[in-house]
Motif scaffolding. Structure first.
Motif, PDB file in Angstrom:
ATOM      1  N   ASP A 507       1.028  -1.132  -0.099  1.00 14.32           N
ATOM      2  CA  ASP A 507       0.120   0.070   0.009  1.00 14.32           C
ATOM      3  C   ASP A 507       0.814   1.173   0.092  1.00 14.32           C
ATOM      4  OD1 ASP A 507      -2.433  -1.484  -0.122  1.00 14.32           O
ATOM      5  OD2 ASP A 507      -2.699  -1.193   2.177  1.00 14.32           O
ATOM      6  N   GLU A 508       1.899   1.254   0.679  1.00 21.87           N
ATOM      7  CA  GLU A 508       2.699   2.357   1.062  1.00 21.87           C
ATOM      8  C   GLU A 508       3.561   2.479  -0.351  1.00 21.87           C
ATOM      9  OE1 GLU A 508       6.492   3.924   3.446  1.00 21.87           O
ATOM     10  OE2 GLU A 508       5.558   2.105   4.096  1.00 21.87           O
ATOM     11  N   ILE A 509       4.040   1.497  -0.981  1.00 22.22           N
ATOM     12  CA  ILE A 509       4.624   1.385  -2.360  1.00 22.22           C
ATOM     13  C   ILE A 509       4.022   2.081  -3.518  1.00 22.22           C
ATOM     14  CG2 ILE A 509       6.060   0.284  -3.936  1.00 22.22           C
ATOM     15  CD1 ILE A 509       7.125  -1.632  -1.766  1.00 22.22           C
ATOM     16  N   PHE A 510       2.469   1.622  -3.292  1.00 24.95           N
ATOM     17  CA  PHE A 510       1.784   1.976  -4.387  1.00 24.95           C
ATOM     18  C   PHE A 510       1.582   3.558  -4.308  1.00 24.95           C
ATOM     19  CE2 PHE A 510      -2.633   2.522  -6.216  1.00 24.95           C
ATOM     20  CZ  PHE A 510      -2.393   2.103  -7.305  1.00 24.95           C
ATOM     21  N   ASP A 511       1.280   4.210  -3.067  1.00 25.22           N
ATOM     22  CA  ASP A 511       1.119   5.676  -2.947  1.00 25.22           C
ATOM     23  C   ASP A 511       2.278   6.136  -3.505  1.00 25.22           C
ATOM     24  OD1 ASP A 511      -1.121   5.099  -1.965  1.00 25.22           O
ATOM     25  OD2 ASP A 511      -0.515   5.416   0.170  1.00 25.22           O
ATOM     26  N   VAL A 512       3.386   5.554  -3.179  1.00 24.90           N
ATOM     27  CA  VAL A 512       4.844   6.296  -3.989  1.00 24.90           C
ATOM     28  C   VAL A 512       4.742   6.253  -5.388  1.00 24.90           C
ATOM     29  CG1 VAL A 512       7.072   6.320  -3.743  1.00 24.90           C
ATOM     30  CG2 VAL A 512       6.024   6.119  -1.843  1.00 24.90           C
ATOM     31  N   TYR A 513       4.400   5.134  -5.866  1.00 25.49           N
ATOM     32  CA  TYR A 513       4.313   4.869  -7.276  1.00 25.49           C
ATOM     33  C   TYR A 513       3.481   5.956  -8.148  1.00 25.49           C
ATOM     34  CZ  TYR A 513       3.994   1.938 -11.620  1.00 25.49           C
ATOM     35  OH  TYR A 513       4.027   1.691 -12.857  1.00 25.49           O
ATOM     36  N   GLN A 514       2.295   6.119  -7.653  1.00 30.45           N
ATOM     37  CA  GLN A 514       1.277   6.956  -8.187  1.00 30.45           C
ATOM     38  C   GLN A 514       1.950   8.418  -8.199  1.00 30.45           C
ATOM     39  OE1 GLN A 514      -3.173   6.221  -7.346  1.00 30.45           O
ATOM     40  NE2 GLN A 514      -2.052   5.492  -5.520  1.00 30.45           N
ATOM     41  N   ASP A 515       2.506   8.869  -6.963  1.00 34.32           N
ATOM     42  CA  ASP A 515       3.232  10.141  -7.031  1.00 34.32           C
ATOM     43  C   ASP A 515       4.403  10.313  -7.819  1.00 34.32           C
ATOM     44  OD1 ASP A 515       3.161  12.848  -5.399  1.00 34.32           O
ATOM     45  OD2 ASP A 515       5.032  12.042  -4.536  1.00 34.32           O
ATOM     46  N   LEU A 516       4.973   9.138  -7.972  1.00 33.20           N
ATOM     47  CA  LEU A 516       6.162   9.377  -9.118  1.00 33.20           C
ATOM     48  C   LEU A 516       5.820   9.600 -10.589  1.00 33.20           C
ATOM     49  CD1 LEU A 516       8.470   6.237  -8.193  1.00 33.20           C
ATOM     50  CD2 LEU A 516       8.920   8.592  -8.027  1.00 33.20           C
ATOM     51  N   HIS A 517       4.513   8.955 -10.925  1.00 36.75           N
ATOM     52  CA  HIS A 517       3.751   9.492 -12.083  1.00 36.75           C
ATOM     53  C   HIS A 517       3.788  10.781 -12.072  1.00 36.75           C
ATOM     54  CE1 HIS A 517       0.437  10.184 -14.645  1.00 36.75           C
ATOM     55  NE2 HIS A 517       1.376   9.494 -15.804  1.00 36.75           N
ATOM     56  N   LYS A 518       3.008  11.425 -11.238  1.00 37.39           N
ATOM     57  CA  LYS A 518       2.600  12.756 -11.336  1.00 37.39           C
ATOM     58  C   LYS A 518       4.002  13.526 -11.565  1.00 37.39           C
ATOM     59  CE  LYS A 518      -1.398  12.082  -8.208  1.00 37.39           C
ATOM     60  NZ  LYS A 518      -2.013  12.427  -6.961  1.00 37.39           N
ATOM     61  N   ARG A 519       4.951  13.213 -10.641  1.00 39.95           N
ATOM     62  CA  ARG A 519       6.306  14.076 -10.786  1.00 39.95           C
ATOM     63  C   ARG A 519       7.099  13.771 -12.149  1.00 39.95           C
ATOM     64  NH1 ARG A 519       7.286  16.057  -5.759  1.00 39.95           N
ATOM     65  NH2 ARG A 519       5.576  15.758  -4.166  1.00 39.95           N
ATOM     66  N   LEU A 520       6.992  12.295 -12.423  1.00 39.47           N
ATOM     67  CA  LEU A 520       8.016  12.252 -13.823  1.00 39.47           C
ATOM     68  C   LEU A 520       7.364  12.529 -15.095  1.00 39.47           C
ATOM     69  CD1 LEU A 520       9.476   8.784 -12.440  1.00 39.47           C
ATOM     70  CD2 LEU A 520      10.694  11.180 -12.632  1.00 39.47           C
ATOM     71  N   ALA A 521       6.012  12.406 -15.133  1.00 41.08           N
ATOM     72  CA  ALA A 521       5.389  12.898 -16.300  1.00 41.08           C
ATOM     73  C   ALA A 521       5.859  14.110 -17.081  1.00 41.08           C
ATOM     74  CB  ALA A 521       3.937  12.621 -16.427  1.00 41.08           C
ATOM     75  N   PRO A 522       5.861  15.113 -16.597  1.00 42.22           N
ATOM     76  CA  PRO A 522       6.357  16.459 -16.870  1.00 42.22           C
ATOM     77  C   PRO A 522       7.769  16.154 -17.418  1.00 42.22           C
ATOM     78  CG  PRO A 522       5.081  16.829 -15.059  1.00 42.22           C
ATOM     79  CD  PRO A 522       5.432  15.478 -14.899  1.00 42.22           C
ATOM     80  N   VAL A 523       8.644  15.634 -16.575  1.00 41.30           N
ATOM     81  CA  VAL A 523      10.043  15.507 -16.870  1.00 41.30           C
ATOM     82  C   VAL A 523      10.240  14.688 -18.093  1.00 41.30           C
ATOM     83  CG1 VAL A 523      12.161  14.699 -16.213  1.00 41.30           C
ATOM     84  CG2 VAL A 523      10.645  15.501 -14.495  1.00 41.30           C
ATOM     85  N   TYR A 524       9.635  13.536 -18.296  1.00 39.78           N
ATOM     86  CA  TYR A 524       9.713  12.781 -19.664  1.00 39.78           C
ATOM     87  C   TYR A 524       9.025  13.666 -20.873  1.00 39.78           C
ATOM     88  CZ  TYR A 524      10.776   8.757 -17.040  1.00 39.78           C
ATOM     89  OH  TYR A 524      11.252   7.668 -16.066  1.00 39.78           O
ATOM     90  N   ARG A 525       8.001  14.346 -20.723  1.00 38.93           N
ATOM     91  CA  ARG A 525       7.524  15.222 -21.886  1.00 38.93           C
ATOM     92  C   ARG A 525       8.845  16.370 -22.311  1.00 38.93           C
ATOM     93  NH1 ARG A 525       2.534  15.015 -19.323  1.00 38.93           N
ATOM     94  NH2 ARG A 525       2.980  16.937 -18.167  1.00 38.93           N
ATOM     95  N   ARG A 526       9.509  16.846 -21.216  1.00 38.67           N
ATOM     96  CA  ARG A 526      10.410  17.735 -21.602  1.00 38.67           C
ATOM     97  C   ARG A 526      11.633  16.906 -22.324  1.00 38.67           C
ATOM     98  NH1 ARG A 526      12.559  21.171 -16.358  1.00 38.67           N
ATOM     99  NH2 ARG A 526      13.913  22.045 -18.096  1.00 38.67           N
ATOM    100  N   LEU A 527      12.122  15.777 -21.830  1.00 38.21           N
ATOM    101  CA  LEU A 527      13.173  15.323 -22.231  1.00 38.21           C
ATOM    102  C   LEU A 527      12.667  14.714 -24.007  1.00 38.21           C
ATOM    103  CD1 LEU A 527      14.031  12.585 -19.421  1.00 38.21           C
ATOM    104  CD2 LEU A 527      15.401  14.579 -20.304  1.00 38.21           C
ATOM    105  N   HIS A 528      11.574  14.707 -24.140  1.00 33.48           N
ATOM    106  CA  HIS A 528      11.126  14.136 -25.613  1.00 33.48           C
ATOM    107  C   HIS A 528      11.058  15.255 -26.487  1.00 33.48           C
ATOM    108  CE1 HIS A 528      10.456   9.453 -25.536  1.00 33.48           C
ATOM    109  NE2 HIS A 528      10.635   9.964 -24.195  1.00 33.48           N
ATOM    110  N   HIS A 529      11.019  16.580 -25.807  1.00 34.78           N
ATOM    111  CA  HIS A 529      10.814  17.729 -26.609  1.00 34.78           C
ATOM    112  C   HIS A 529      12.064  18.519 -26.811  1.00 34.78           C
ATOM    113  CE1 HIS A 529       6.356  16.802 -26.096  1.00 34.78           C
ATOM    114  NE2 HIS A 529       6.443  17.281 -27.359  1.00 34.78           N
ATOM    115  N   ARG A 530      13.147  17.929 -26.281  1.00 32.79           N
ATOM    116  CA  ARG A 530      14.499  18.669 -26.538  1.00 32.79           C
ATOM    117  C   ARG A 530      14.767  18.670 -27.730  1.00 32.79           C
ATOM    118  NH1 ARG A 530      18.985  16.351 -22.729  1.00 32.79           N
ATOM    119  NH2 ARG A 530      18.173  14.233 -23.518  1.00 32.79           N
TER     120      ARG A 530
END
Length: 530
Positions: A507-530
């Motif tokens: 349960d704890e890891i899953f909460d972190v997992y969802q938070d990782l998506h929210k935080r990393l998704a904008p980073v991946y968008r930036r990396l793919h538009h360089r």
């Protein structure tokens, strides 16, 4: 020695291989044979296969079955196929292929799709007005990547005009196999789906939608008649009978696309009964009573093999592909895995090796997390920019930790997907069938039970799910049984219950997992538009 029970020759054509099996009405898979089929990757995002190579391979695997199981081959009364979907073959008036099969991996049609269906306002280059109409009538819309027949046909029209003029019909993979078997040009309710030209609002009456056909850019007479998956579409033509070594009296049932067949082969033919298919990609699917689309989560219920039902499908872009990547790019084929020797390409052997290691690492992989987005994600978010990552690696991290983290990462992503499935079905899922090659791993099945917090029932023959599904569709079509009989015929070899003491950790890891998506998704968008 008794007379063999009536058999269905079940054809299972995937991207990598042609398989055939002998399947009895009770689900017994007597024999199995396989041949590899090549895939050609072309510049500009092209991917093609030679349909004649499929046909040659089908003759070879059928001959193998005949040599190994002559009594069962003599008992074959029907042929039914399950195939890869979203491929496109142009055929002439004599049924001869004018093109190679444009594969579901082929993206060359994307610009043609945008030109045909653009407009203002637009979403990813496609007219919003058209998207709304597709969703209302079909339950989905063309892939903006160009990876389905809607774009493939436009590619032929625009870049191969001479071929287009000679084309009598555009056929999906399943449709072409059926043409070779019977001489009849038809599409099934599921093979025609991704041409995005049908009115799917009544599951027993799937038909062409005049407005969608008029707008698709393809001549109406190049689209084949639509039949149910269980329809007997004819008997073997003489050339096919000779090729397969079967009598011309053998009936041919229309069959289904692979995910449709897997839903039957998994034994989950009742309403809202889900199965998890765990292969290169994975999905959760369940038969439901009504057409429905969750646009936000990327989940839709579409026509399927059961005439008065739809199949809800929630697709995860990569599952077993993460293990293939780990094996090939991290462990490496010629590396030693804890003294076990070489890690082979055989699915059973690789899971045996991994299953010796996984239990030695505690739940949570000693703090290492893995996001399994090697090729973007489809559901519950549609984001092509997401990518895989290991997080929280330290000097103490070893290869075994990484391995368990990959297994857990795929399961965590499935839990994320399962929440959207619960909302779609209107009730939480508490037990799920698991099938496909990944189900061979005891450790992975237990991880799924623990991470999802539900009972996992394993198919006794998970690699045979598509062939068994084709066999059962053939058996229903020829009157040997009904879809309602199938749940009582499925055989599970083990039931995995969730481990209560692991719940809090996941349960704890899953909460972190969802938070990782929210935080990393904008980073991946930036990396793919360089």
């Amino acid at each position: 020695m008794g007379v063999a029970a009536a058999q269905v020759l079940a054809v299972d054509l995937g991207t990598s291989g042609m398989k055939a099996a002998l399947v009895a009405a009770d689900g017994t898979v007597t024999g199995w044979a396989e041949r590899a089929v090549p895939l050609r990757l072309l510049p500009g995002g092209g991917a093609e296969q030679d349909p004649l190579a499929w046909w040659d391979a089908l003759g070879q695997v059928t001959a193998d079955l005949g040599r190994a199981h002559p009594e069962q081959m003599l008992a074959v009364t029907a042929v039914c196929a399950s195939t890869q979907g979203e491929g496109t073959i142009a055929v002439d008036a004599d049924g001869e292929p004018l093109t190679a099969c444009i594969s579901w991996l082929d993206m060359r049609g994307a610009p043609h799709l945008r030109r045909q269906f653009g407009g203002f306002p637009a979403y990813q280059g496609i007219s919003v007005r058209r998207i709304v109409r597709w969703l209302r009538l079909t339950g989905g819309m063309p892939s903006v990547t160009g990876k389905d027949p809607a774009a493939h046909m436009l590619l032929v029209r625009d870049e191969m005009p001479a071929v287009y003029e000679r084309t009598a019909s555009f056929l999906n993979v399943l449709d072409w196999i059926n043409l070779k078997l019977t001489g009849r040009t038809v599409a099934t309710v599921d093979s025609i789906l991704t041409s995005w030209v049908t009115d799917n609002r009544r599951p027993g009456e799937i038909r062409y939608a005049p407005a969608l056909v008029a707008d698709c850019g393809i001549d109406r007479d190049k689209l084949p008649p639509i039949v149910a998956c269980t329809e007997v579409i004819g008997t073997l033509v003489p050339a096919a009978a000779a090729h397969l070594g079967l009598p011309e009296s053998v009936r041919v049932v229309a069959g289904a696309i692979d995910n449709t067949a897997a839903a039957i082969g998994a034994g989950t033919t009742g309403d809202n009964e889900p199965h998890l298919y765990l292969g290169t990609s994975s999905w959760i699917a369940a038969h439901v009573r009504r057409k429905k689309t969750d646009v936000g989560a990327g989940i839709a219920a579409v026509p399927c093999a059961i005439p008065d039902r739809y199949l809800m499908t929630a697709l995860q872009a990569t599952a077993g592909a993460n293990l293939t990547w780990l094996r090939d790019k991290v462990v490496e084929y010629d590396d030693l895995l804890l003294g076990a020797g070489h890690v082979t390409r055989d699915e059973g052997t690789i899971f045996d090796a991994f299953d010796t290691i996984i239990p030695t690492v505690p739940p949570g992989a000693n703090g290492v997390l893995y996001t399994p987005w090697l090729y973007g994600e489809r559901a519950p978010v549609d984001d092509p920019h997401l990518r895989a990552a290991f997080l929280n690696i330290s000097l103490d991290t070893n290869r075994s930790d990484l391995l368990r983290a990959v297994f857990e990462g795929v399961a965590l992503n499935t839990r994320w997907l399962a929440r959207a499935v619960d909302r779609f079905l209107g009730a939480p899922v508490t037990s799920m069938a698991i099938t496909g090659g990944g189900a061979l791993s005891d450790s992975w099945c237990q991880i799924f039970a623990d991470v999802l917090g539900m009972q996992i029932r394993r198919d006794a023959q998970p690699l045979a799910v598509n062939a068994r599904g084709a066999g059962w569709i053939g058996a229903v079509g020829t009157g040997m049984l009904s879809f309602a009989d199938i749940p009582d015929l499925i055989r599970n070899d083990r039931v995995f219950e969730p481990t209560a003491e692991h719940r809090a950790t996941y349960d704890e890891i899953f909460d972190v997992y969802q938070d990782l998506h929210k935080r990393l998704a904008p980073v991946y968008r930036r990396l793919h538009h360089r």
